[in-house]
Scaffold this motif. Structure first.
Motif, PDB file in Angstrom:
ATOM      1  N   ALA A 146     -20.371  -9.844  -2.793  1.00 25.46           N
ATOM      2  CA  ALA A 146     -20.545 -11.279  -3.033  1.00 25.46           C
ATOM      3  C   ALA A 146     -21.561 -11.864  -2.057  1.00 25.46           C
ATOM      4  O   ALA A 146     -22.262 -12.824  -2.373  1.00 25.46           O
ATOM      5  N   VAL A 147     -21.644 -11.263  -0.864  1.00 25.89           N
ATOM      6  CA  VAL A 147     -22.628 -11.739   0.112  1.00 25.89           C
ATOM      7  C   VAL A 147     -23.930 -10.960   0.008  1.00 25.89           C
ATOM      8  O   VAL A 147     -25.012 -11.538  -0.093  1.00 25.89           O
ATOM      9  N   THR A 148     -23.836  -9.620  -0.011  1.00 27.27           N
ATOM     10  CA  THR A 148     -25.068  -8.819   0.065  1.00 27.27           C
ATOM     11  C   THR A 148     -25.923  -8.958  -1.193  1.00 27.27           C
ATOM     12  O   THR A 148     -27.138  -8.838  -1.114  1.00 27.27           O
ATOM     13  N   SER A 149     -25.297  -9.223  -2.356  1.00 24.96           N
ATOM     14  CA  SER A 149     -26.128  -9.394  -3.558  1.00 24.96           C
ATOM     15  C   SER A 149     -26.977 -10.653  -3.429  1.00 24.96           C
ATOM     16  O   SER A 149     -28.089 -10.721  -3.945  1.00 24.96           O
ATOM     17  N   GLU A 150     -26.478 -11.647  -2.724  1.00 27.68           N
ATOM     18  CA  GLU A 150     -27.282 -12.866  -2.505  1.00 27.68           C
ATOM     19  C   GLU A 150     -28.472 -12.576  -1.601  1.00 27.68           C
ATOM     20  O   GLU A 150     -29.542 -13.155  -1.766  1.00 27.68           O
ATOM     21  N   VAL A 151     -28.253 -11.677  -0.641  1.00 29.05           N
ATOM     22  CA  VAL A 151     -29.359 -11.301   0.236  1.00 29.05           C
ATOM     23  C   VAL A 151     -30.353 -10.469  -0.555  1.00 29.05           C
ATOM     24  O   VAL A 151     -31.560 -10.701  -0.508  1.00 29.05           O
ATOM     25  N   ARG A 152     -29.839  -9.516  -1.323  1.00 25.76           N
ATOM     26  CA  ARG A 152     -30.700  -8.601  -2.069  1.00 25.76           C
ATOM     27  C   ARG A 152     -31.577  -9.349  -3.066  1.00 25.76           C
ATOM     28  O   ARG A 152     -32.767  -9.073  -3.194  1.00 25.76           O
ATOM     29  N   TYR A 153     -31.004 -10.295  -3.784  1.00 25.32           N
ATOM     30  CA  TYR A 153     -31.768 -11.013  -4.809  1.00 25.32           C
ATOM     31  C   TYR A 153     -32.363 -12.311  -4.275  1.00 25.32           C
ATOM     32  O   TYR A 153     -32.846 -13.133  -5.036  1.00 25.32           O
ATOM     33  N   GLN A 154     -32.289 -12.502  -2.976  1.00 22.23           N
ATOM     34  CA  GLN A 154     -32.875 -13.682  -2.314  1.00 22.23           C
ATOM     35  C   GLN A 154     -32.318 -14.985  -2.865  1.00 22.23           C
ATOM     36  O   GLN A 154     -32.997 -16.007  -2.847  1.00 22.23           O
ATOM     37  N   THR A 155     -31.083 -14.963  -3.354  1.00 23.52           N
ATOM     38  CA  THR A 155     -30.506 -16.205  -3.855  1.00 23.52           C
ATOM     39  C   THR A 155     -29.888 -17.033  -2.733  1.00 23.52           C
ATOM     40  O   THR A 155     -29.402 -18.127  -2.983  1.00 23.52           O
ATOM     41  N   LEU A 156     -29.926 -16.499  -1.486  1.00 25.49           N
ATOM     42  CA  LEU A 156     -29.489 -17.344  -0.376  1.00 25.49           C
ATOM     43  C   LEU A 156     -30.413 -18.551  -0.257  1.00 25.49           C
ATOM     44  O   LEU A 156     -29.997 -19.618   0.187  1.00 25.49           O
ATOM     45  N   THR A 157     -31.690 -18.372  -0.672  1.00 25.43           N
ATOM     46  CA  THR A 157     -32.631 -19.498  -0.625  1.00 25.43           C
ATOM     47  C   THR A 157     -32.131 -20.674  -1.464  1.00 25.43           C
ATOM     48  O   THR A 157     -31.890 -21.753  -0.915  1.00 25.43           O
ATOM     49  N   PRO A 158     -31.933 -20.519  -2.796  1.00 24.39           N
ATOM     50  CA  PRO A 158     -31.399 -21.673  -3.553  1.00 24.39           C
ATOM     51  C   PRO A 158     -29.991 -22.088  -3.110  1.00 24.39           C
ATOM     52  O   PRO A 158     -29.661 -23.269  -3.156  1.00 24.39           O
ATOM     53  N   THR A 159     -29.196 -21.121  -2.661  1.00 26.21           N
ATOM     54  CA  THR A 159     -27.843 -21.464  -2.203  1.00 26.21           C
ATOM     55  C   THR A 159     -27.903 -22.418  -1.014  1.00 26.21           C
ATOM     56  O   THR A 159     -27.205 -23.441  -0.986  1.00 26.21           O
TER      57      THR A 159
END
Lengths: 272, 288
Positions: free
Chosen positions: A84-97
């Protein structure tokens, strides 16, 4: 905070990961529970007829079967939380998050809560498999399935709690080790190799056993109160496993420590 | 703002203001520090020193960030397993934006028909449009777009130019980055040009075009060059002579004082692109 929670729920619900893992959990736990139930049911009589064979008290058979949810299945909520955390890092969705919610602590808090609830749901799903397959097989082989026993349902409640805590630990691990491959390899290496070796190694002497019972897997088994891994070991040992609430506190402490370290180090890092 | 990564000074003392009602171009070659500057603006990267605000409020302190500032940073911030509609639903939920707005921005950006397909199968142009849909989700007063024209086909480029001018016409503040001046030349009202982490020009495009050069030559070209260099001018060798910034009067006087007889003194209006390349030229040398 409500908005951050809702966003995390949508995130989980809109990818395939959670139900793929839930399906594998059902299959794996169901298979293991059915196997153990069949094995104990068939062998129980023969074992008790032989005075030299390791004895398994009949009242522990049902809990061991039902606790396969955590004994073999705890790695599923752990991996779900990590991904749930690392997929956000992998797909760079931490930016919009973080653009939608710049207060990063809230995002992590929402993830911990939502994944905790999802882990509990995994516990319920796993219990459906272990009770649904284990209980009829135990009954069919003449072993007491103990479904009327309140202790069985208390165990079920502790299984749900343990699965929730494992998912929360997963979020902490993911926020600490943000590289997806590194995180998954670490989780699998620790849970499938390092910890089993440590648990076996520490069980040899009393003084090491006193330390080994604080390992997260051992604490999880203590919280649930039964496990295929603890039922046969500890024979002749004087070190008692942790109380169920102590096991729960150990898991909670692990979750808190990895999450806080993850937040302070990796979570607040620059998003480039 | 400044940002240093270890010994690397990615951005040094960058200061500028972006006004509402206009499209501001944020230009510079790749590696000039544009993206780092934008990420500092949005609280994603912590500046080594300095700060950025939107109407006096830092991004992190905005009450409703997506409804104040709309951002499209790169064309790859998607979980490929989600559909466009669900991708937007995640952030609409986080920002408390009504779900009906999702359909509006999908239609506005022209990807409504592909909205229920997984983003993993999208072309670069469609990802750009989805990025823009995310930026417009909160109907914000400020838009920050990093290289939004990359990967768009000619029809898409015309569409985005018209959209940006329309948005600025509504009084919104639009900041668009690009590494190609020609890409945004027809769209922007103002430019901020960055090279090697520093601002080398800030102002209107007319200011930029107004930058004058003089083509000058002499029998003794070496003496002329020495005189020009001594005056601190940037000298560019051409076939016809030496190109230097300034007016014919200034350069003529300079040569006279140095005792160099000129064979050529000719004003030259450099093209916009040339001026741009000259401004950022030193940066490209460093990048190579």
């Amino acid at each position: 905070m409500i908005a951050a929670l809702r966003s995390e729920v949508v995130k989980l619900a809109t990818t395939r990961l959670w139900w793929v893992l839930a399906l594998i959990l059902i299959g794996y736990v169901g298979f293991t529970a059915a196997l153990l139930a069949g094995l104990f049911g068939a062998l129980g009589d023969q074992l008790s007829a032989q005075p030299n064979a390791p004895q398994l008290p009949p009242e522990t058979i049902a809990p061991v079967v039902y606790s396969t949810v955590t004994a073999v299945g705890y790695v599923f909520p752990l991996i779900l939380g990590t991904l749930a955390v690392t997929s956000e890092v992998r797909y760079q969705t931490l930016t919009p998050t973080f653009l939608a919610q710049p207060r990063r602590g809230r995002v992590l808090g929402a993830k911990l809560i939502v994944l905790g609830v999802t882990g509990a749901l995994f516990g319920v799903i796993g219990l459906v498999a272990s009770l649904g397959l284990g209980a009829p097989i135990l009954a069919a082989t003449g072993t007491d399935a103990r479904l009327a026993d309140s202790e069985t349902w208390a165990l079920a409640g502790r299984v749900v709690l343990a699965m929730a805590l494992w998912a929360i630990i997963g979020v902490g691990v993911g926020s600490l080790i943000q590289n997806q491959v590194a995180a998954i390899v670490s989780v699998l290496a620790f849970t499938q190799f390092v910890e089993p070796v440590l648990r076996f190694g520490t069980s040899i002497w009393d003084w090491t056993a006193a330390v080994g019972r604080f390992l997260p897997g051992a604490a999880s088994d203590a919280l649930v109160g039964a496990s295929i891994f603890t039922s046969f070991s500890g024979v002749g040992g004087t070190v008692r496993p942790l109380e169920w609430w102590q096991g729960g506190l150990v898991l909670l402490a692990v979750a808190a420590v990895v999450s806080v370290i993850g937040y302070v180090t990796a979570w607040r890092r620059d998003i480039t | 703002m400044s940002k240093h990564f270890g010994a690397v000074r990615a951005v040094s003392d960058v200061t500028f203001t972006v006004e509402p009602g206009r499209v501001t171009g944020f230009l510079g070659p790749n590696g000039a520090g544009k993206t780092t500057s934008l990420r500092m603006l949005l609280g994603l990267v912590r500046p080594t020193s300095g700060s950025a605000t939107f109407g006096g409020t830092a991004y992190r302190d905005l009450a409703r960030p997506l409804s104040t500032v709309g951002t499209a940073l790169e064309a790859s911030s998607f979980n490929p397993g989600r559909t466009a509609r669900r991708h937007l639903a995640v952030y609409a939920a986080a920002a408390g934006i009504a779900r009906s707005r999702i359909d509006e921005v999908l239609t506005l950006t022209g990807i409504a028909e592909a909205a229920d397909r997984r983003v993993g199968g999208y072309s670069l142009g469609m990802r750009q449009r989805l990025g823009l849909a995310f930026a417009l989700l909160g109907d914000p007063e400020v838009l920050v777009l990093d290289e939004p024209i990359n990967g768009l086909d000619p029809e898409g480029i015309r569409w985005i130019r018209e959209l940006l001018q329309h948005l600025a016409g509504e009084g919104r503040t639009v900041l668009v980055s690009s590494h190609l001046l020609s890409e945004v030349q027809q769209t922007v009202d103002r430019v901020v040009i960055l090279s090697r982490g520093r601002i080398v020009h800030e102002g209107s495009l007319d200011d930029l075009e107004g930058a004058q050069r003089v083509l000058v030559n002499a029998q003794d070209r070496a003496a002329l060059r020495a005189a020009l260099l001594a005056a601190g001018l940037a000298v560019v060798d051409t076939d016809a002579g030496l190109a230097v910034p300034g007016t014919p009067a200034d350069i003529g006087a300079l040569a006279y004082r140095a005792g160099v007889a000129l064979s050529l003194l000719q004003p030259e209006r450099a093209g916009l692109e040339e001026v741009f390349l000259e401004l950022v030229g030193s940066g490209e040398g460093a990048a190579a």
